[in-house]
Design a protein around this motif. Sequence first.
Motif, PDB file in Angstrom:
ATOM      1  N   GLY A  20       0.785  -1.229   0.000  1.00 55.79           N
ATOM      2  CA  GLY A  20       0.000   0.000   0.000  1.00 55.79           C
ATOM      3  C   GLY A  20       0.816   1.276   0.000  1.00 55.79           C
ATOM      4  N   SER A  21       2.133   1.139   0.128  1.00 57.78           N
ATOM      5  CA  SER A  21       2.987   2.330   0.137  1.00 57.78           C
ATOM      6  C   SER A  21       3.120   2.887  -1.279  1.00 57.78           C
ATOM      7  CB  SER A  21       4.376   1.979   0.681  1.00 57.78           C
ATOM      8  OG  SER A  21       5.060   1.140  -0.232  1.00 57.78           O
ATOM      9  N   PRO A  22       3.499   4.156  -1.398  1.00 52.53           N
ATOM     10  CA  PRO A  22       3.714   4.709  -2.746  1.00 52.53           C
ATOM     11  C   PRO A  22       4.758   3.913  -3.539  1.00 52.53           C
ATOM     12  CG  PRO A  22       3.659   6.471  -1.123  1.00 52.53           C
ATOM     13  CD  PRO A  22       3.643   5.166  -0.362  1.00 52.53           C
ATOM     14  N   GLN A  23       5.797   3.420  -2.842  1.00 51.57           N
ATOM     15  CA  GLN A  23       6.819   2.623  -3.529  1.00 51.57           C
ATOM     16  C   GLN A  23       6.220   1.330  -4.086  1.00 51.57           C
ATOM     17  OE1 GLN A  23       7.110   3.653  -0.344  1.00 51.57           O
ATOM     18  NE2 GLN A  23       8.837   5.067  -0.312  1.00 51.57           N
ATOM     19  N   SER A  24       5.402   0.660  -3.291  1.00 49.80           N
ATOM     20  CA  SER A  24       4.781  -0.582  -3.733  1.00 49.80           C
ATOM     21  C   SER A  24       3.876  -0.343  -4.935  1.00 49.80           C
ATOM     22  CB  SER A  24       3.972  -1.205  -2.593  1.00 49.80           C
ATOM     23  OG  SER A  24       3.334  -2.384  -3.027  1.00 49.80           O
ATOM     24  N   GLU A  25       3.117   0.710  -4.893  1.00 49.46           N
ATOM     25  CA  GLU A  25       2.220   1.023  -6.013  1.00 49.46           C
ATOM     26  C   GLU A  25       3.010   1.377  -7.268  1.00 49.46           C
ATOM     27  OE1 GLU A  25      -1.090   0.338  -5.754  1.00 49.46           O
ATOM     28  OE2 GLU A  25      -0.399  -0.388  -3.804  1.00 49.46           O
ATOM     29  N   THR A  26       4.137   2.039  -7.104  1.00 48.10           N
ATOM     30  CA  THR A  26       4.999   2.358  -8.254  1.00 48.10           C
ATOM     31  C   THR A  26       5.574   1.086  -8.856  1.00 48.10           C
ATOM     32  OG1 THR A  26       5.544   4.532  -7.363  1.00 48.10           O
ATOM     33  CG2 THR A  26       7.067   3.609  -8.991  1.00 48.10           C
ATOM     34  N   PHE A  27       6.012   0.158  -8.008  1.00 50.92           N
ATOM     35  CA  PHE A  27       6.536  -1.119  -8.513  1.00 50.92           C
ATOM     36  C   PHE A  27       5.462  -1.887  -9.273  1.00 50.92           C
ATOM     37  CE2 PHE A  27       9.967  -0.793  -5.189  1.00 50.92           C
ATOM     38  CZ  PHE A  27      11.004  -0.718  -6.091  1.00 50.92           C
ATOM     39  N   LYS A  28       4.231  -1.857  -8.792  1.00 51.18           N
ATOM     40  CA  LYS A  28       3.135  -2.536  -9.491  1.00 51.18           C
ATOM     41  C   LYS A  28       2.985  -2.002 -10.916  1.00 51.18           C
ATOM     42  CE  LYS A  28       0.390  -3.485  -5.380  1.00 51.18           C
ATOM     43  NZ  LYS A  28      -0.879  -3.218  -4.672  1.00 51.18           N
ATOM     44  N   VAL A  29       3.038  -0.680 -11.055  1.00 49.56           N
ATOM     45  CA  VAL A  29       2.916  -0.060 -12.382  1.00 49.56           C
ATOM     46  C   VAL A  29       4.104  -0.454 -13.256  1.00 49.56           C
ATOM     47  CG1 VAL A  29       2.904   2.139 -13.633  1.00 49.56           C
ATOM     48  CG2 VAL A  29       1.497   1.855 -11.569  1.00 49.56           C
ATOM     49  N   MET A  30       5.304  -0.389 -12.691  1.00 49.08           N
ATOM     50  CA  MET A  30       6.508  -0.725 -13.464  1.00 49.08           C
ATOM     51  C   MET A  30       6.478  -2.182 -13.927  1.00 49.08           C
ATOM     52  SD  MET A  30       9.313   1.256 -11.093  1.00 49.08           S
ATOM     53  CE  MET A  30      10.745   0.800 -12.052  1.00 49.08           C
ATOM     54  N   GLU A  31       6.095  -3.085 -13.045  1.00 48.75           N
ATOM     55  CA  GLU A  31       6.055  -4.510 -13.392  1.00 48.75           C
ATOM     56  C   GLU A  31       5.006  -4.778 -14.471  1.00 48.75           C
ATOM     57  OE1 GLU A  31       7.421  -5.666  -8.857  1.00 48.75           O
ATOM     58  OE2 GLU A  31       5.306  -5.854  -9.428  1.00 48.75           O
ATOM     59  N   ARG A  32       3.827  -4.203 -14.314  1.00 51.46           N
ATOM     60  CA  ARG A  32       2.761  -4.411 -15.310  1.00 51.46           C
ATOM     61  C   ARG A  32       3.169  -3.881 -16.675  1.00 51.46           C
ATOM     62  NH1 ARG A  32      -0.885  -1.133 -13.492  1.00 51.46           N
ATOM     63  NH2 ARG A  32      -0.601   0.400 -15.116  1.00 51.46           N
ATOM     64  N   ARG A  33       3.738  -2.670 -16.705  1.00 54.90           N
ATOM     65  CA  ARG A  33       4.147  -2.091 -17.989  1.00 54.90           C
ATOM     66  C   ARG A  33       5.287  -2.863 -18.628  1.00 54.90           C
ATOM     67  NH1 ARG A  33       3.848   4.386 -16.578  1.00 54.90           N
ATOM     68  NH2 ARG A  33       1.571   4.484 -16.546  1.00 54.90           N
ATOM     69  N   LEU A  34       6.235  -3.307 -17.814  1.00 47.52           N
ATOM     70  CA  LEU A  34       7.344  -4.098 -18.352  1.00 47.52           C
ATOM     71  C   LEU A  34       6.822  -5.384 -18.981  1.00 47.52           C
ATOM     72  CD1 LEU A  34      10.419  -4.463 -18.685  1.00 47.52           C
ATOM     73  CD2 LEU A  34      10.442  -5.479 -16.387  1.00 47.52           C
ATOM     74  N   LEU A  35       5.892  -6.036 -18.310  1.00 41.54           N
ATOM     75  CA  LEU A  35       5.328  -7.280 -18.824  1.00 41.54           C
ATOM     76  C   LEU A  35       4.525  -7.045 -20.107  1.00 41.54           C
ATOM     77  CD1 LEU A  35       4.802 -10.348 -18.396  1.00 41.54           C
ATOM     78  CD2 LEU A  35       2.749  -9.657 -17.132  1.00 41.54           C
ATOM     79  N   LYS A  36       3.606  -6.087 -20.054  1.00 41.71           N
ATOM     80  CA  LYS A  36       2.663  -5.912 -21.168  1.00 41.71           C
ATOM     81  C   LYS A  36       3.218  -5.112 -22.338  1.00 41.71           C
ATOM     82  CE  LYS A  36      -1.426  -6.654 -18.458  1.00 41.71           C
ATOM     83  NZ  LYS A  36      -2.803  -6.283 -18.221  1.00 41.71           N
ATOM     84  N   ALA A  37       4.097  -4.165 -22.077  1.00 38.26           N
ATOM     85  CA  ALA A  37       4.587  -3.298 -23.157  1.00 38.26           C
ATOM     86  C   ALA A  37       5.910  -3.759 -23.755  1.00 38.26           C
ATOM     87  CB  ALA A  37       4.724  -1.863 -22.659  1.00 38.26           C
ATOM     88  N   ILE A  38       6.665  -4.566 -23.007  1.00 36.60           N
ATOM     89  CA  ILE A  38       7.981  -4.980 -23.510  1.00 36.60           C
ATOM     90  C   ILE A  38       8.094  -6.504 -23.586  1.00 36.60           C
ATOM     91  CG2 ILE A  38      10.477  -4.924 -23.129  1.00 36.60           C
ATOM     92  CD1 ILE A  38      10.051  -2.156 -21.829  1.00 36.60           C
ATOM     93  N   ALA A  39       7.925  -7.186 -22.464  1.00 39.84           N
ATOM     94  CA  ALA A  39       8.206  -8.625 -22.411  1.00 39.84           C
ATOM     95  C   ALA A  39       7.325  -9.426 -23.361  1.00 39.84           C
ATOM     96  CB  ALA A  39       8.059  -9.137 -20.980  1.00 39.84           C
ATOM     97  N   ARG A  40       6.020  -9.270 -23.253  1.00 40.76           N
ATOM     98  CA  ARG A  40       5.135 -10.092 -24.097  1.00 40.76           C
ATOM     99  C   ARG A  40       5.259  -9.762 -25.578  1.00 40.76           C
ATOM    100  NH1 ARG A  40       0.275 -11.139 -19.943  1.00 40.76           N
ATOM    101  NH2 ARG A  40       1.109 -13.093 -19.151  1.00 40.76           N
ATOM    102  N   PRO A  41       5.268  -8.479 -25.977  1.00 39.78           N
ATOM    103  CA  PRO A  41       5.460  -8.205 -27.405  1.00 39.78           C
ATOM    104  C   PRO A  41       6.814  -8.701 -27.926  1.00 39.78           C
ATOM    105  CG  PRO A  41       4.568  -6.275 -26.311  1.00 39.78           C
ATOM    106  CD  PRO A  41       4.929  -7.250 -25.232  1.00 39.78           C
ATOM    107  N   ALA A  42       7.872  -8.522 -27.131  1.00 41.46           N
ATOM    108  CA  ALA A  42       9.199  -8.980 -27.559  1.00 41.46           C
ATOM    109  C   ALA A  42       9.230 -10.497 -27.696  1.00 41.46           C
ATOM    110  CB  ALA A  42      10.266  -8.500 -26.578  1.00 41.46           C
ATOM    111  N   MET A  43       8.569 -11.191 -26.778  1.00 40.48           N
ATOM    112  CA  MET A  43       8.502 -12.645 -26.871  1.00 40.48           C
ATOM    113  C   MET A  43       7.770 -13.064 -28.147  1.00 40.48           C
ATOM    114  SD  MET A  43       6.585 -15.461 -24.477  1.00 40.48           S
ATOM    115  CE  MET A  43       4.988 -14.927 -25.077  1.00 40.48           C
TER     116      MET A  43
END
Length: 141
Positions: A37-60
Motif C-alpha cells: 500500500g505504500s507509494p513505492q509498492s504502487e509504483t513497482f506494481k505499475v513498473m512490473e505491469r508495464r514491463l510485462l505488457k509493453a515490452i516482455a510479451r510483445p518482444a517474446m
Amino acid sequence: MLYDWIKALHVIAIISWMAALLYMPRLMVYHCDAPQGSPQSETFKVMERRLLKAIARPAMAVSWLAGLYLAWQGGWFVSGWFHVKLALVLGMTVAQEYQARWVADFAADRNTRPARFFRIMNEVPTLLMIGIVIMVIVKPF
C-alpha cells in the motif's frame, strides 16, 4: 534480403525480451522491501505491469514469430541443435509466464515469496540464454 531483415528483427526482439526477463525479478526484489500500500509498492506494481505488457510479451511474440520464420527458411527443423534450442526457448517462455503470475500476485498484494527467491529466479533466464546461444553459434549436433 528479407531473411536478413527478419534476422535483425529477431535479434532486436531477443535483446528486448532478455532485458525484460532479467529486469523483472530485480524489480520484484525491491518490491519485496516496499510495504504493501505504500507509494513505492504502487509504483513497482505499475513498473512490473508495464514491463510485462509493453515490452516482455510483445518482444517474446516477435522473437517467436521471427525465429520460426528463420528456422523454416533455414531448414533447421530437422537439426538436433535446433530441437535443443527450441526446448530452451520454451523454457524461457515458461519462465516469463511464471513472472506474469508473480506480477499478478504483487498487484493483488498476495506475494508470499522473499526477495531471495527472486534473486535466485533472476538467474534462470541467464542460464537458458547461455544454452540457446551455444546451440545457435556452436551447433554442437
